[in-house]
Scaffold this motif. Sequence first.
Motif, short mmCIF file in Angstrom:
data_model
loop_
_atom_site.label_atom_id
_atom_site.label_comp_id
_atom_site.label_asym_id
_atom_site.label_seq_id
_atom_site.Cartn_x
_atom_site.Cartn_y
_atom_site.Cartn_z
N GLY A 9 0.78 -1.28 0.16
CA GLY A 9 -0.07 -0.29 -0.13
C GLY A 9 0.85 1.24 0.00
O GLY A 9 0.41 2.32 -0.12
N LEU A 10 1.95 1.26 -0.10
CA LEU A 10 2.90 2.14 0.34
C LEU A 10 3.27 2.79 -1.12
O LEU A 10 3.30 2.03 -2.18
CB LEU A 10 4.25 1.96 0.89
CG LEU A 10 3.89 1.63 2.48
CD1 LEU A 10 5.36 1.35 3.19
CD2 LEU A 10 3.01 2.72 3.26
N GLN A 11 3.72 4.10 -1.52
CA GLN A 11 4.03 4.61 -2.59
C GLN A 11 5.42 4.41 -3.23
O GLN A 11 5.37 4.17 -4.42
CB GLN A 11 4.39 6.20 -2.43
CG GLN A 11 2.96 6.91 -1.91
CD GLN A 11 3.21 8.27 -1.76
OE1 GLN A 11 4.19 8.88 -1.86
NE2 GLN A 11 2.05 9.10 -1.47
N ASP A 12 6.28 3.44 -2.57
CA ASP A 12 7.54 3.02 -3.24
C ASP A 12 7.05 1.53 -3.83
O ASP A 12 8.28 1.03 -4.04
CB ASP A 12 8.46 3.11 -2.36
CG ASP A 12 8.34 2.27 -0.98
OD1 ASP A 12 7.31 1.95 -0.81
OD2 ASP A 12 9.35 2.06 -0.38
N TRP A 13 6.18 1.15 -3.97
CA TRP A 13 5.85 -0.25 -4.49
C TRP A 13 5.49 -0.23 -5.75
O TRP A 13 4.89 0.38 -6.35
CB TRP A 13 4.57 -0.80 -3.55
CG TRP A 13 4.26 -2.07 -4.00
CD1 TRP A 13 3.52 -2.84 -4.91
CD2 TRP A 13 4.68 -3.37 -3.10
NE1 TRP A 13 3.60 -3.83 -5.00
CE2 TRP A 13 4.31 -4.27 -3.77
CE3 TRP A 13 5.52 -3.52 -1.92
CZ2 TRP A 13 4.39 -5.75 -3.13
CZ3 TRP A 13 5.83 -4.92 -1.41
CH2 TRP A 13 5.24 -5.88 -2.16
N TRP A 14 6.42 -1.02 -6.63
CA TRP A 14 6.15 -1.36 -7.99
C TRP A 14 6.22 -2.82 -8.32
O TRP A 14 7.04 -3.40 -7.97
CB TRP A 14 7.26 -0.85 -8.88
CG TRP A 14 7.44 0.73 -8.86
CD1 TRP A 14 6.46 1.65 -9.28
CD2 TRP A 14 8.20 1.54 -8.12
NE1 TRP A 14 6.91 2.87 -9.17
CE2 TRP A 14 8.09 2.79 -8.27
CE3 TRP A 14 9.34 1.37 -7.14
CZ2 TRP A 14 8.61 3.88 -7.58
CZ3 TRP A 14 10.00 2.23 -6.80
CH2 TRP A 14 9.57 3.70 -6.85
#
Length: 237
Positions: A79-84
């Motif tokens: 759920g965090l923004q640095d996840w790809w």
Amino acid sequence: MSVILIFLAGIAAIITWWMAQQRLTSRPWLEAGSVGDAPHAPHLNGSSIATAKIGLGVFLAVVGALFTLFISAYFMRMGLQDWWALPIPGLLWINTIVLMLSSIALQWAKVEAQKHHAEAMRAGLVAGLVTGVGFLVGQLFVWRELVSAGYVLADNPANSFFYLITGMHGLHILGGLVALSRTTLRAFEAQPPGKVLLSVELCAMYWHFMLLIWLVLFALFAGWANDFVDICRQLLT
């Protein structure tokens, strides 16, 4: 968290049902029988068989809880923004089919062992062993393909979780292959199928469970689990 509880409840239900099949709720002191039957070996053999299966069931419960924790951490971290998210290599589909075939082969070996068909049992064990090794080798090629494409371990958290979870699953498959190899060797030592029946049943049970774990992990990596989470959240709210 609600989804994790549902998943744990599902595992608990499966284990409870399986243990019920092992007659854990029976009361042997109430069962009718002659006094002379007590010291015979079949009772002892049946007890040892039940103990072995219960022991494996407890171990699988621990393994299921371990992977549930991994899945829980995966959901919280994604759920965090640095996840790809990683792309799913086509080889991963093939590996999944290979593991399914391995599980089917061991189920076949189990059925043939129960029928005392030695040759068919051995063929099933060899097929399960070969396809199991094929799955493990295929997973290594998936890692190699992803690394070659630039998806290295420390690039982003999604990569780290993928390598960690698939590596842990691979280690459990490797342990299963060791046990399966020993069972296969015993089956070829001119032993009657009845003497290796318990080992074959335990190997098949373990393999079916690892297949179930892998299918859940594959759905997780493919993104299908996200839809399942959304549905569960809508139902719970």
